[in-house]
Scaffold this motif. Sequence first.
Motif, PDB file in Angstrom:
ATOM      1  N   TYR A  36       0.837  -1.189   0.000  1.00 52.24           N
ATOM      2  CA  TYR A  36       0.000   0.000   0.000  1.00 52.24           C
ATOM      3  C   TYR A  36       0.878   1.247   0.000  1.00 52.24           C
ATOM      4  CZ  TYR A  36      -4.391  -2.481   0.822  1.00 52.24           C
ATOM      5  OH  TYR A  36      -5.499  -3.283   0.692  1.00 52.24           O
ATOM      6  N   GLY A  41      -2.377  12.563   5.059  1.00 56.28           N
ATOM      7  CA  GLY A  41      -3.777  12.947   5.102  1.00 56.28           C
ATOM      8  C   GLY A  41      -4.701  12.083   4.261  1.00 56.28           C
ATOM      9  N   LYS A  42      -4.176  11.041   3.674  1.00 57.68           N
ATOM     10  CA  LYS A  42      -4.986  10.147   2.827  1.00 57.68           C
ATOM     11  C   LYS A  42      -4.985   8.744   3.409  1.00 57.68           C
ATOM     12  CE  LYS A  42      -5.418  13.364  -0.348  1.00 57.68           C
ATOM     13  NZ  LYS A  42      -6.727  14.031  -0.616  1.00 57.68           N
ATOM     14  N   GLY A  43      -5.944   7.938   2.956  1.00 61.02           N
ATOM     15  CA  GLY A  43      -5.941   6.543   3.345  1.00 61.02           C
ATOM     16  C   GLY A  43      -4.963   5.753   2.484  1.00 61.02           C
ATOM     17  N   PRO A  44      -4.558   4.566   2.952  1.00 63.99           N
ATOM     18  CA  PRO A  44      -3.666   3.728   2.143  1.00 63.99           C
ATOM     19  C   PRO A  44      -4.336   3.328   0.831  1.00 63.99           C
ATOM     20  CG  PRO A  44      -3.798   2.937   4.410  1.00 63.99           C
ATOM     21  CD  PRO A  44      -4.882   3.947   4.252  1.00 63.99           C
ATOM     22  N   ALA A  45      -3.556   3.322  -0.242  1.00 64.40           N
ATOM     23  CA  ALA A  45      -4.059   2.927  -1.562  1.00 64.40           C
ATOM     24  C   ALA A  45      -3.318   1.678  -2.018  1.00 64.40           C
ATOM     25  CB  ALA A  45      -3.868   4.055  -2.561  1.00 64.40           C
ATOM     26  N   LEU A  46      -4.074   0.677  -2.446  1.00 70.84           N
ATOM     27  CA  LEU A  46      -3.481  -0.579  -2.910  1.00 70.84           C
ATOM     28  C   LEU A  46      -2.665  -0.331  -4.174  1.00 70.84           C
ATOM     29  CD1 LEU A  46      -3.271  -3.669  -2.666  1.00 70.84           C
ATOM     30  CD2 LEU A  46      -5.345  -3.810  -4.071  1.00 70.84           C
ATOM     31  N   PHE A  89       3.683   0.672   2.771  1.00 69.49           N
ATOM     32  CA  PHE A  89       3.474  -0.386   3.754  1.00 69.49           C
ATOM     33  C   PHE A  89       3.345  -1.731   3.057  1.00 69.49           C
ATOM     34  CE2 PHE A  89       2.737   2.084   7.562  1.00 69.49           C
ATOM     35  CZ  PHE A  89       2.196   3.280   7.118  1.00 69.49           C
ATOM     36  N   PHE A 103      -0.099  -4.985   8.914  1.00 69.36           N
ATOM     37  CA  PHE A 103       0.819  -4.105   8.200  1.00 69.36           C
ATOM     38  C   PHE A 103       2.214  -4.106   8.807  1.00 69.36           C
ATOM     39  CE2 PHE A 103      -1.793  -1.652   5.224  1.00 69.36           C
ATOM     40  CZ  PHE A 103      -3.071  -1.951   5.655  1.00 69.36           C
TER      41      PHE A 103
ATOM     42  N   ARG B   9     -14.208  13.985   8.691  1.00 73.99           N
ATOM     43  CA  ARG B   9     -12.793  13.800   8.391  1.00 73.99           C
ATOM     44  C   ARG B   9     -11.934  14.120   9.605  1.00 73.99           C
ATOM     45  NH1 ARG B   9     -10.426  13.874   3.699  1.00 73.99           N
ATOM     46  NH2 ARG B   9      -8.778  13.061   5.079  1.00 73.99           N
ATOM     47  N   TYR B  35      -9.793  -0.058  10.987  1.00 71.77           N
ATOM     48  CA  TYR B  35      -8.405  -0.063  11.440  1.00 71.77           C
ATOM     49  C   TYR B  35      -8.134   1.230  12.204  1.00 71.77           C
ATOM     50  CZ  TYR B  35      -7.553  -3.778   7.963  1.00 71.77           C
ATOM     51  OH  TYR B  35      -7.596  -4.938   7.230  1.00 71.77           O
ATOM     52  N   GLN B  37      -4.912   3.826  13.079  1.00 71.57           N
ATOM     53  CA  GLN B  37      -3.551   4.153  12.702  1.00 71.57           C
ATOM     54  C   GLN B  37      -3.016   5.266  13.589  1.00 71.57           C
ATOM     55  OE1 GLN B  37      -2.877   5.510   8.621  1.00 71.57           O
ATOM     56  NE2 GLN B  37      -0.789   4.700   8.676  1.00 71.57           N
ATOM     57  N   PRO B  43      -1.484   0.866   9.937  1.00 77.69           N
ATOM     58  CA  PRO B  43      -2.824   0.622  10.482  1.00 77.69           C
ATOM     59  C   PRO B  43      -2.877  -0.696  11.245  1.00 77.69           C
ATOM     60  CG  PRO B  43      -2.927   1.268   8.166  1.00 77.69           C
ATOM     61  CD  PRO B  43      -1.492   1.000   8.476  1.00 77.69           C
ATOM     62  N   LEU B  91      -9.488   4.280  10.153  1.00 77.26           N
ATOM     63  CA  LEU B  91      -9.652   3.957   8.744  1.00 77.26           C
ATOM     64  C   LEU B  91     -10.689   2.867   8.561  1.00 77.26           C
ATOM     65  CD1 LEU B  91      -5.844   3.795   7.932  1.00 77.26           C
ATOM     66  CD2 LEU B  91      -7.395   5.508   7.015  1.00 77.26           C
ATOM     67  N   TYR B 105     -10.047  -1.776  -0.036  1.00 79.80           N
ATOM     68  CA  TYR B 105      -9.967  -0.390  -0.464  1.00 79.80           C
ATOM     69  C   TYR B 105     -10.302   0.503   0.719  1.00 79.80           C
ATOM     70  CZ  TYR B 105      -9.804  -2.579  -5.001  1.00 79.80           C
ATOM     71  OH  TYR B 105      -9.439  -3.370  -6.062  1.00 79.80           O
ATOM     72  N   PHE B 106      -9.408   1.435   0.984  1.00 82.93           N
ATOM     73  CA  PHE B 106      -9.514   2.265   2.173  1.00 82.93           C
ATOM     74  C   PHE B 106     -10.165   3.607   1.891  1.00 82.93           C
ATOM     75  CE2 PHE B 106      -7.126   0.240   5.620  1.00 82.93           C
ATOM     76  CZ  PHE B 106      -6.537  -0.814   4.944  1.00 82.93           C
ATOM     77  N   GLY B 107     -10.857   4.113   2.906  1.00 80.05           N
ATOM     78  CA  GLY B 107     -11.336   5.474   2.895  1.00 80.05           C
ATOM     79  C   GLY B 107     -10.241   6.428   3.355  1.00 80.05           C
ATOM     80  N   PRO B 108     -10.545   7.740   3.384  1.00 81.04           N
ATOM     81  CA  PRO B 108      -9.531   8.733   3.762  1.00 81.04           C
ATOM     82  C   PRO B 108      -9.256   8.785   5.255  1.00 81.04           C
ATOM     83  CG  PRO B 108     -11.615   9.797   3.343  1.00 81.04           C
ATOM     84  CD  PRO B 108     -11.805   8.361   2.981  1.00 81.04           C
TER      85      PRO B 108
END
Lengths: 113, 115
Positions: A36, A41-46, A89, A103, B9, B35, B37, B43, B91, B105-108
């Motif tokens: 990831y 400020g963002k979530g993890p992206a695959l 990660f 993770f 947020r 999760y 973090q 996380p 998260l 797939y994660f949110g912000p």
Amino acid sequence: QQQVKQSPQSLIVQKGGISIINCAYENTAFDYFPWYQQFPGKGPALLIAIRPDVSEKKEGRFTISFNKSAKQFSLHIMDSQPGDSATYFCAHTESGSARQLTFGSGTQLTVLP
Amino acid sequence: GAGVSQSPRYKVAKRGQDVALRCDPISGHVSLFWYQQALGQGPEFLTYFQNEAQLDKSGLPSDRFFAERPEGSVSTLKIQRTQQEDSAVYLCASSLERGDSYEQYFGPGTRLTVT
């Protein structure tokens, strides 16, 4: 108890260079290994993921190399760009579990222009 | 298409207050994960839903943490009597769980600060 050890903690690479991040695990029941990417400020992206029956998977500039006997896997970022600067990660899931991700501790990558 | 969304947020709570964090998963995704973090860390798993059933809550740090997903879509994570150690980013992730697809797939995230 950390089930996957990630290194290095931080990495600085010149633009155009290769970034390599490594992870080592202990439990052979782990059967799915994603990477990831996370920006502040963002979530993890695959980014990319691999299963232990495959030794390498490539998607664009990103490659996972998997060494089942050594219980290690790594992420290679070819032609690294400043936009790749982020925290990376490694993670895994365990067969028979609810598929929750565990993770690594993360690697902060900085690509210099 | 729309990804995972979370609200609010940002949340600032005084110690002892209750908070509720919302997650809207990707439409049609069966599985939903929460999760936590902490700053500078990866996380850590809190809880897992398959549709409306909470199948794993082994990661919830105390009985002050409660999660629900009553209709198998939107989920809410509730923290009662917040403490300073609860400060973290929360998260939410969703997964289709079809065949052998394990992609999450994660949110912000929601950044919770307890003062």
